[in-house]
Design a protein around this motif. Sequence first.
Motif: not given
Length: 804
Positions: A629-630, A638-655, A660-666
Motif C-alpha cells: 500500500x502507498x 505522512x505519519x499523521x495519517x497512520x491511524x486514519x488508514x488503520x481505521x479505514x482498513x479495519x472498517x473494511x475487515x476487522x481482522x 509496517x504502516x509508516x513513512x517510506x523514508x523510515x
Amino acid sequence: MNDLRFAFQSLLRTPGFTLVAIVTLGLGIGANTSMFSILDGYMLRPAPYPDRDRIERIYRATRQDPQGGISPADYLDLKAQRDAYGDIAAYTAADLSLSEPGRAPEMAQGLRVSGNFFPTLGARPLLGRAFRPEEEVFGNHRVLVISHRYWQNRFGGDAQIIGRTVRVDGEPHQIVGVLPADFSDWRHLSWVDVFRPLGLTDKEAHDRNSARIRLVARRSVSRGQAAAFIADFGRRQARDFPAADAETTWRTVAIDDSFLLNGQPVLAMLIGLSGFVVLIACSNLANLLLARTMQRAREFALRSALGASRAQVLRPLVLESLLLAFAGGICAVVVALWTFDWFAAVSPQPGGNGVGVQFGLDWRVLGWMLGACLFTAVTFGVAPAHFVHRLDLSGTLKSGGRGTTGDRGHRRFRNGLIVGQFALAMVLLAGAALFVRGFHEINNRRHGWQSDHLLTGTLVLPATAYPDDARVVDFQRRSLERLEALPGVASASLSYAMPFFGLSEPRRYLIAGREAPQPGHEPSAAINGITPHYFETVGTRLLAGRVFTEADTATSPRVFIINQAMASALFPDASPIGGRIAQAGGKSVEWGEIVGVASDVESVFADRKKGDFQVYQPMAQEPRPFNELALRTSGVPPASLADAVRATVTGLDADLPVRRLQPAATTIAQENYQDGVLASVLSALATLGLGLAALGIYGVVARTVAQRTSEFGIRLALGAQARDILRLVLGSGARLALVGSGLGLIGAFGICRMISAFFPGLQTSSVPVVAAATALLIGIAQLASYLPARHASRISPTEALRTE
C-alpha cells in the motif's frame, strides 16, 4: 622471579608508556576479538539440531540467486521421489494476522511448514505436539505451533495454552504445540513467532513460476549420493519444464555451511580489517618498545659489561612484553564486552519482533583472544630483543647519557614500522570512507521514484476471507476509494512491490512478430502489478503512452507498460507502443498490448545489481493477496495519517492489520539498517586504526626528540632557529606519512574492488573521498608530530649541552 619483578618495576617507572601500551593493545585485541565473535556468532557456531551432519539445505541456483528457492510444483515432484534421498521438508515465509477477543489484531512473523518439518530437524515441542502428516493438506491446516518467545510475550507463558483457539487471518486456529527456547536458529529460520502447516491450495500446487519454497532435508544416503540425486533431479526438471527451470542448477549444502552464504565474504573482510588494527597495534608497540630500549641502551650495555649474559639482558624485555600483553588482554576483555553490548543493542531489525543477536565470551572467543595476546607479545617483543642482540658495548658506553637513536638499520626499521602503520590505516580509512559515502548515496537515491510525502504499508488478504480473484479485486477497489477520500491524501495505490526495493519476480516474455527463442532463453523482465494511480503515487514518470485505468480489468484485453531500458533494447528502431508481448512458458500464449513506457527504477539495496527490464501490468488482471500500500499525502506529514488508514482498513475487515504502516523514508532506512551497522563497524575500525597510528607516530617522535636533545642543542648553539628545528621534526613525520599513505592507496584500491564485488549497487569510486582521506591521514600525522616538534624547538642549548 627476579627478572619478572624487575620487568614489573620497570613498567611502573614509566606509567605514561605503560598506559599507552596497554590501551593500544586493549583496543587492537578487543576490536579483533569482537570481529571474531561476530564470525563465530554468525557462521562458526554449529546448528542446534541433533545429528546435524546429515541435515542439508537444497537450493535451486540461478545466475541471479545461487541460493534460490523452489516452486511449489517442483517441491511436490521432489517429494514424490524423496525415498532415494531421505526426508525432505519445505517451508515458506508467511506472516499472519493473529487476533483474540478483546485484543487488536497484530502481525506475527510466521512460517508455513510441511508436516515433517520438525522431525526432519530433530525438534520436539516443549509443550503439546508437532504437526501431523494429514494437517499438511489444505483444509486440515488450521493448527499452530508457536515459539517459546512468542508464548512468553504474547500469552504470558500460559501453561494451559495447548488447545487454545485464536483467529489467524480471520479463521479460528488451535494452538497444538510450544517449541523449546533453543529451537529456532535465527541464521536458518530467522526469528519466527508462529508455525502453521504448509497447506498448499490447488492453485499453489501447480505453480512453477514462483520460487518461494525453501527446502531442508535429512539425508539417509551418503553426501555424494545425495548431491548426485539432487543434481540429476534438477537436470530432469530443466529438461521437462524449460520455461521455469532452464539454466538452473540444483545442489545441496550442509546446514552448518549454509549460514549467511552471501555474507561470508563480508565477514571475512571484517576479520581481515580488524587484523589490520592488531597489526597497527603491534607495530605501534614494537616501535615504542624499540625507542624505549634505545633510550635504555647504556643500561643494557652496562649490565653486559658487568657480566650479565645475553639471556639475562633479554629476559626482562620478553617479560615486559608478556606483562603488557596480559594487561592488554584484560583491557581487551573490557572492550569486547562493551562491543557485545553495542551489538546486542543495534542488531534487532527495526520494525521486526525485537529479537537481536547475542554475543558472548565462550571458549572459542577466549581461545582467539589468548592467541591474539600471544601473537602480539611475540610480535612487538622481537624488535627490542633484536636491537639488544646487536648492541655495540663500547660505542654505547661512550655515547651520551640520553641513550642512542640507533644505527641506520635501526632507524630504517623504525621508519618502516611507521610507514606500515600509516599504510594499514590508509586502507582502513579509505575503505570505510568510500563505503560510508556509497551507503549514504544509495540510501538517499531516488532513481525513478520519490519517497517524500509517501506513506507505505503491507496488506496480506487471507485466502479464507478472499478465496477468489473477484473478492480480492473488490476489496482493493473499495479500500482505495475510501483511502483516497481521506483528508490529506492526494493519491493511493496497491502493487506487488514498492519500486525502492526493486521488482524481484522475473518472468520471461515472447515478442509478437519475432522468431521465438529456445525455451528458457527468452528475454527476462521483473514484473509488478499495479493499480491505476500507482505512477503518480510513487513518483515514477510515464515517458510515453497511457497509464492503466479502471477499464483494464480481468475481462478486458491484457495490457502492459514497459520501462525505458526494455523499450530501447527490444524496440530500438520503432516505438514499442502498440507492440505485443506474452509471458513464456504457460500452457497457452496470452498476448497483451504495450500501452506505455515508464522510466527505469533502481532499488536502494547495495547488494543488488541494477535491473534492466521491467514490466507493469494491471493489478486487476492478475490480483494477489499480498499488497503493498502507498499513499501520497498533500499538506500533512505522512505519519499523521497512520491511524486514519488503520481505521479505514479495519472498517473494511476487522481482522486485517496493516503491517509496517509508516513513512517510506523510515521503511527504506529499516531495510538498509544492517548495511548501516556495517558502515558503523567499518568507521569504528578506521577511526581506531587512525588513532593508533597517530598515537604511534606521536610516541616515536616524542622519544626520538628526547634522545636527540643534545643534537638539537648543538644545532641551536650553532645558529639554527626554532623554526628550523620545527621544520626538521615535522618534515620527518610528513615524509613517513606520505610514503605510508601512498602505499596504503594501493591497498585501498583493492578494498574498494572487494566492496564493489560484495555490493554491486554501491558506488565506491570517488577521487574526492580518497583525497580527503589522504589529507586527513597526513594532517593527523602532522598534528601528532607537532607537539614533540614544538618542544624540540624550545630546547635551551645550555641545558641540553650541560647534560653531556
